[in-house]
Design an enzyme around this catalytic site. Structure first.
Site, PDB file in Angstrom:
ATOM      1  N   HIS A  28       0.852  -1.112   0.110  1.00  0.00           N
ATOM      2  CA  HIS A  28       0.045  -0.037  -0.122  1.00  0.00           C
ATOM      3  C   HIS A  28       0.723   1.307   0.064  1.00  0.00           C
ATOM      4  CE1 HIS A  28      -3.276   2.630   1.035  1.00  0.00           C
ATOM      5  NE2 HIS A  28      -4.143   1.802   0.650  1.00  0.00           N
ATOM      6  N   GLU A  71      -7.610  -4.984  -0.627  1.00  0.00           N
ATOM      7  CA  GLU A  71      -8.125  -5.995  -1.807  1.00  0.00           C
ATOM      8  C   GLU A  71      -8.316  -7.315  -1.668  1.00  0.00           C
ATOM      9  OE1 GLU A  71      -9.440  -3.868  -3.901  1.00  0.00           O
ATOM     10  OE2 GLU A  71      -8.068  -2.472  -4.699  1.00  0.00           O
TER      11      GLU A  71
END
Ligand code: COA
Length: 360
Positions: free
Chosen positions: A246, A299
């Protein structure tokens, strides 16, 4: 000020009061409220109100009657095209010409309609007629109504999966699609133009499209029973493991924690394989990049939770967009209230002045 930062990493482009991803602590707060307190306590449509109006009593409305003009069954492109079309169908006025209260009302209508467009596009994809209004009206929450519109039925576990997913992914600061929405809003364009631009930005695999690539990974690992081997092969080819890493978090993504818990509670049949792959991926990524934290992102377990609701991988970017209508709306409104035209600079590094003959 003039230092070039690839990907604008670390560049502060706005001040915002909407959401606070707490990098180190691994928490995410909407208007100061931890998302862990919201999930299971209030439905998504109230979280929309929290993000946009700072009130849980100002929910996203139901969609008004409207027939999209041409659905293909490809949900992300249907959503982008039909949202852009609403600008003219509804005569939406330019943000620069209207008051924030009117912008808010346009965003509320658009958000509700965008959910309905995705549900209808998904029905077309399945070769079904979207359910009529009288069936949809039996639903209590936005998630229930979404499923009813799409499939004519809404199982409680599916509703819970979608509501949890929507709340966790409703807003996350200045990601690519939200930035796109704000850039478009800053030009004074109408709310439909800003929302449809955001949908386009979201469709790429490095942003909203990653869950579509997680399930095929899980299928492969389930077939071989060898998560370590899968990860070794992929990293050996310099591939990226979808659902890890991320730009903002240098700790566990709090959304991942909540979604993992939901996947467990909802008894996902893929939970065991997902957990085994997660463990193998984290270990391999730690070894690969000992000085750079690459943790599970939103996700990975989003894909597992959406799978519980039988959302096919191809639909996941559009599902992300349905969740994000809240965050985009909040940012477009904030941009209207506080922003000015966004116009950064580029440093020219191309050829020096030369004659047309030298171009060839
Ligand atoms: N799998 C394998 N390697 C990864 C990785 C992943 N999921 N995420 C980062 N890396 C590696 C990169 O290959 C790069 O290595 P290199 O320096 O040897 O080229 C290094 O870590 C830094 O990558 P970079 O893309 O600069 O880091 P970032 O923090 O900006 O990356 C993402 C953020 C999301 C783009 C990236 O982690 C990624 O591509 N993840 C997979 C896609 C995904 O899950 N997207 C959804 C995001 S919510």
């Amino acid at each position: 000020m003039n230092e070039f930062r690839p990907g604008l990493e670390g560049v502060v482009a706005f001040e915002t009061e909407i959401a606070e991803p707490d990098r180190e602590g691994g928490a995410l707060r909407y208007r100061g409220v931890d998302i862990a307190e919201l999930v299971g306590h209030v439905p998504y449509e109230k979280v929309w109100g929290l993000l946009v109006d700072e009130s849980l009593e100002s929910p996203m409305p139901d969609p008004e009657p409207y027939e999209p003009k041409s659905l293909t069954g490809n949900a992300p492109s249907d959503l982008q095209a039909e949202t852009a079309r609403l600008s003219s169908e509804w005569n939406l006025r330019k943000l620069v010409d209207i008051e924030p209260e009117e912008v808010r009302d346009d965003l509320a209508r658009l958000s509700a309609q965008m959910m309905s467009i995705v549900a209808k596009s998904a029905a077309v994809h399945d070769g079904r007629e979207p359910a009529p209004d009288d069936v949809v009206e039996q639903g209590q929450t936005a998630a229930e109504k979404f499923l009813l519109r799409w499939r004519g039925e809404a199982e409680p576990d599916h509703v819970k999966a979608i509501d949890t997913y929507w709340i966790c992914t409703a807003e996350h600061g200045l990601n690519a699609s939200t930035f796109t929405a704000r850039v478009t809003a800053s030009t004074g364009a109408d709310a439909g133009a800003a929302m449809s631009a955001a949908v386009g930005a979201l469709s790429g695999p490095l942003h909203g499209g990653a869950p579509a690539r997680v399930l095929p990974m899980l299928d492969e690992v389930a077939a071989t029973g060898d998560p370590e081997g899968y990860v070794r092969d992929l990293l050996g080819r310099r591939g990226r493991i979808m659902g890890f890493g991320h730009r903002v978090y240098r700790a566990e993504d709090p959304r991942s924690r909540i979604l993992k818990q939901a996947a467990r509670e909802l008894a996902s049949p893929r939970f065991e394989v997902a957990e085994a792959l997660e463990e193998a991926a984290l270990a391999a990524l730690r070894e690969l990049k000992p000085d750079y934290v690459i943790a599970t992102n939103v996700e990975f377990y989003s894909a597992v939770v959406l799978d519980v609701a039988e959302v096919p991988p191809a639909l996941t970017p559009a599902m992300f967009a349905t969740a994000r209508v809240a965050g985009w709306s909040a940012h477009i409104l904030e941009e209207k209230r506080t922003g000015r035209l966004i116009r950064p600079s580029a440093r020219y590094v191309g050829p020096a002045s030369r004659s047309i003959a030298s171009v060839g």
